[in-house]
Design an enzyme around this catalytic site. Sequence first.
Site, PDB file in Angstrom:
ATOM      1  CD  GLU A 413      -3.226  -1.010   1.898  1.00 26.29           C
ATOM      2  OE1 GLU A 413      -3.494   0.077   2.405  1.00 26.29           O
ATOM      3  OE2 GLU A 413      -3.912  -2.035   2.064  1.00 26.29           O
TER       4      GLU A 413
HETATM    5  C1  LIG Z   1       1.928  -9.939  -0.017  1.00 26.28           C
HETATM    6  C2  LIG Z   1       1.565  -8.795  -0.915  1.00 26.28           C
HETATM    7  C3  LIG Z   1       0.234  -8.421  -1.056  1.00 26.28           C
HETATM    8  C4  LIG Z   1      -0.125  -7.392  -1.937  1.00 26.28           C
HETATM    9  N1  LIG Z   1      -1.451  -7.086  -2.118  1.00 26.28           N
HETATM   10  C5  LIG Z   1      -1.795  -6.179  -3.083  1.00 26.28           C
HETATM   11  C6  LIG Z   1      -3.170  -5.959  -3.412  1.00 26.28           C
HETATM   12  O1  LIG Z   1      -4.081  -6.525  -2.813  1.00 26.28           O
HETATM   13  N2  LIG Z   1      -3.460  -5.102  -4.430  1.00 26.28           N
HETATM   14  C7  LIG Z   1      -2.484  -4.432  -5.114  1.00 26.28           C
HETATM   15  O2  LIG Z   1      -2.812  -3.675  -6.033  1.00 26.28           O
HETATM   16  N3  LIG Z   1      -1.169  -4.613  -4.806  1.00 26.28           N
HETATM   17  C8  LIG Z   1      -0.798  -5.465  -3.818  1.00 26.28           C
HETATM   18  N4  LIG Z   1       0.525  -5.678  -3.513  1.00 26.28           N
HETATM   19  C9  LIG Z   1       1.542  -4.920  -4.230  1.00 26.28           C
HETATM   20  C10 LIG Z   1       2.229  -3.869  -3.381  1.00 26.28           C
HETATM   21  O3  LIG Z   1       1.376  -2.783  -3.177  1.00 26.28           O
HETATM   22  C11 LIG Z   1       3.532  -3.497  -4.124  1.00 26.28           C
HETATM   23  O4  LIG Z   1       4.419  -4.581  -3.910  1.00 26.28           O
HETATM   24  C12 LIG Z   1       4.128  -2.204  -3.639  1.00 26.28           C
HETATM   25  O5  LIG Z   1       3.341  -1.118  -4.074  1.00 26.28           O
HETATM   26  C13 LIG Z   1       5.564  -2.004  -4.169  1.00 26.28           C
HETATM   27  O6  LIG Z   1       5.646  -2.217  -5.536  1.00 26.28           O
HETATM   28  P1  LIG Z   1       6.766  -3.214  -6.104  1.00 26.28           P
HETATM   29  O7  LIG Z   1       6.693  -4.473  -5.336  1.00 26.28           O
HETATM   30  O8  LIG Z   1       6.615  -3.289  -7.572  1.00 26.28           O
HETATM   31  O9  LIG Z   1       8.155  -2.537  -5.739  1.00 26.28           O
HETATM   32  P2  LIG Z   1       8.948  -1.433  -6.581  1.00 26.28           P
HETATM   33  O10 LIG Z   1       8.018  -0.390  -7.074  1.00 26.28           O
HETATM   34  O11 LIG Z   1       9.822  -2.119  -7.549  1.00 26.28           O
HETATM   35  O12 LIG Z   1       9.838  -0.782  -5.451  1.00 26.28           O
HETATM   36  C14 LIG Z   1      10.876  -1.515  -4.785  1.00 26.28           C
HETATM   37  C15 LIG Z   1      11.517  -0.635  -3.741  1.00 26.28           C
HETATM   38  O13 LIG Z   1      12.158   0.456  -4.390  1.00 26.28           O
HETATM   39  C16 LIG Z   1      12.112   1.603  -3.590  1.00 26.28           C
HETATM   40  N5  LIG Z   1      11.463   2.682  -4.347  1.00 26.28           N
HETATM   41  C17 LIG Z   1      10.586   2.580  -5.365  1.00 26.28           C
HETATM   42  N6  LIG Z   1      10.240   3.803  -5.822  1.00 26.28           N
HETATM   43  C18 LIG Z   1      10.916   4.700  -5.077  1.00 26.28           C
HETATM   44  C19 LIG Z   1      10.990   6.119  -5.036  1.00 26.28           C
HETATM   45  N7  LIG Z   1      10.261   6.891  -5.849  1.00 26.28           N
HETATM   46  N8  LIG Z   1      11.798   6.690  -4.124  1.00 26.28           N
HETATM   47  C20 LIG Z   1      12.523   5.948  -3.266  1.00 26.28           C
HETATM   48  N9  LIG Z   1      12.493   4.614  -3.252  1.00 26.28           N
HETATM   49  C21 LIG Z   1      11.703   3.987  -4.131  1.00 26.28           C
HETATM   50  C22 LIG Z   1      11.304   1.232  -2.319  1.00 26.28           C
HETATM   51  O14 LIG Z   1      12.211   0.877  -1.301  1.00 26.28           O
HETATM   52  C23 LIG Z   1      10.535   0.009  -2.772  1.00 26.28           C
HETATM   53  O15 LIG Z   1      10.241  -0.852  -1.688  1.00 26.28           O
HETATM   54  C24 LIG Z   1       0.892  -6.686  -2.624  1.00 26.28           C
HETATM   55  C25 LIG Z   1       2.236  -7.049  -2.443  1.00 26.28           C
HETATM   56  C26 LIG Z   1       2.575  -8.086  -1.622  1.00 26.28           C
HETATM   57  C27 LIG Z   1       4.025  -8.459  -1.482  1.00 26.28           C
END
Ligand SMILES: Cc1cc2nc3c(=O)[nH]c(=O)nc-3n(C[C@H](O)[C@H](O)[C@H](O)COP(=O)(O)OP(=O)(O)OC[C@H]3O[C@@H](n4cnc5c(N)ncnc54)[C@H](O)[C@@H]3O)c2cc1C
Length: 589
Positions: A413
């Site tokens: 989130e």
């Molecule tokens: C168990 C689980 C349940 C989930 N449930 C849902 C759901 O019900 N619905 C839904 O839509 N999504 C869901 N998600 C998705 C979740 O919201 C995303 O994993 C989250 O938004 C991060 O996106 P990403 O994993 O692609 O990481 P990325 O966007 O690749 O980011 C990786 C890391 O990079 C860093 N980062 C990224 N951008 C920036 C920035 N601008 N500045 C500084 N640092 C940055 C942060 O440290 C981040 O943690 C779920 C994820 C998991 C693991």
Amino acid sequence: MTETEVQRQKEIQQAEELLFAGPQALGFAKGLFQGHFVSDWVMPYPRIPPAQQTELDKTLAELREFLDAKLDPVAVDREADIPREVIDGLGRVGVLGMTAPKGFGGCGFTQMANCKVLEEIGSRCGSTSVFVNAHHSIGIRALILFGTNEQKQTWLPKLVTGEWLGAFALTEKEAGSDAANVQMHARPSEDGSHFILNGEKRYITNAAIARVLTVMARTPVPGSDKTAITAFLVTPDMPGFEMLEPRMPKMGIRGTATGRFALRDVKVPKENILGPPGKGLKVALTVLDFGRTTFGACCTGAAKTCLRLATQHANTRKQFNKTLGNFHLVKKKIARMAADAYAMEAMTTMTASLIDRGLEDYMLETAMLKVFTTERLWEAINDAFQIHGGSAYFVDLPLERMVRDARINQIGEGSNEVLTSFIALVGMRGPGMEFKEIYDTMLKPSRAGIGRAWTAGMHRLGATVRIPDVPVRSAELKSFANQLGRLIWRFNFAVNRALIAYREPILDLQLVQERIAGAAMDLFASTCVLSRLDAETQFGQRNGESPASKNYAAELFLRQSFRRIRGFLAGLSDNDDKAVLKTADSVLG
Ligand SMILES: Cc1cc2nc3c(=O)[nH]c(=O)nc-3n(C[C@H](O)[C@H](O)[C@H](O)COP(=O)(O)OP(=O)(O)OC[C@H]3O[C@@H](n4cnc5c(N)ncnc54)[C@H](O)[C@@H]3O)c2cc1C
């Protein structure tokens, strides 16, 4: 303009349209950035109305009885499943439609009351709390907030009982933190009766068990070559809905079904659009505001469990012929956990009350709550784990599971990094716009412009010279209130200075943003604690409690929080930022 500058201008314009269109009432957190203490929103400490409190007490009693009998968090984790019997029971108690209107079968609870329910679930089982959040806080939220009466009639009654489950599907391979980069697209059919959706979603909680999914997809903007995001209600029985992976195996919250699915030419009737077409991102952000509030509640519950487990262990385990609680390094951990748990609860209650009382814009407070409570919980679990020593490592105690379950909180989130930057930038936008007006006028003066700049300048100056009043009622808390007022003044001064020193490049200076957001979060947390403590002190005095019955945890929180704020502000001028960035660059290549 370079390509990067063009992209930057596009992002600024998008953010302006998304976040700042329409009237902007001064909420509490935005006020902090302008040097104001907007006391009406935070004092006196909010209370659940007596009639709803009675209903809540009844629901909590029923919920506790049910969870004691039926929820086995160890089995949920081991089997990687929440049994249907548990889901049905939660539905019967009302948890799955707690804030849905009574007219559609929901309980009509306020967000504050709902948070108490989620705190209870969060204190027991990470999987179950994430499941409930995915279904109720975000899965059916867009329907509750933006659905037409007809849509609600059609979908809500079965969703609030849990007969049907909901999910919220935003994330895709290319749209994680960068939520606006949704690639799933929805093309209108020629006769305009439906949209044809194509694309994939991943990491979606409840995807494989949901009967209704709120899905974000990109639609063409009529009359232009642009696209915008629109929210759709999609059901898995629609031809072309393909579940690619119903339960992605994972580290924690293993009881939740986190899935990956594809939509291949799925025809979705136009009646299934939620909210205005093209405004799906706004819908998503509003939905996530609710999710972040209950996130705070679940983390509070889990932090209280940590405190309970750590205290029990520290009082019983003996080493060096003493119980562990005798050692100062153990006491320090217990004290911090108690202080933080108190603050987490206060901050959750306050943020929920802002929603209940109709503050139009609470995105800063919900973001602060999410970052603050998830970070504090992580620390609490780590401390409780440490106090338990080797025993915490074994699966007969809940702590190893709690570590695994809690790790998603800082990522899901909105990752805490993204939200930290968001807090600083959204908060600084108000004073930043005023400065911009002053600069612009200095560059090309006009009579109207000078008038506006003068007002803005006086506004800025006014906030800069006045220390805001923090109106506590209890005499014994005046000193804390004065310190808080002074820190808000110093914070505002630091924000102004940063804006003047860095101007637009501040958009990229995340290390500066982190300190500003950190100070703002602690100012908000301290305010919530002070407000709660003030209300409790007043209550105690009215009920003849001895003035000596101090709340040490609350006072410790204020001391530690004030110290952190001073540290953040000092770090703005005394830091190793350049060396940090150079080192990272040398490693990243
Ligand atoms: C168990 C689980 C349940 C989930 N449930 C849902 C759901 O019900 N619905 C839904 O839509 N999504 C869901 N998600 C998705 C979740 O919201 C995303 O994993 C989250 O938004 C991060 O996106 P990403 O994993 O692609 O990481 P990325 O966007 O690749 O980011 C990786 C890391 O990079 C860093 N980062 C990224 N951008 C920036 C920035 N601008 N500045 C500084 N640092 C940055 C942060 O440290 C981040 O943690 C779920 C994820 C998991 C693991």
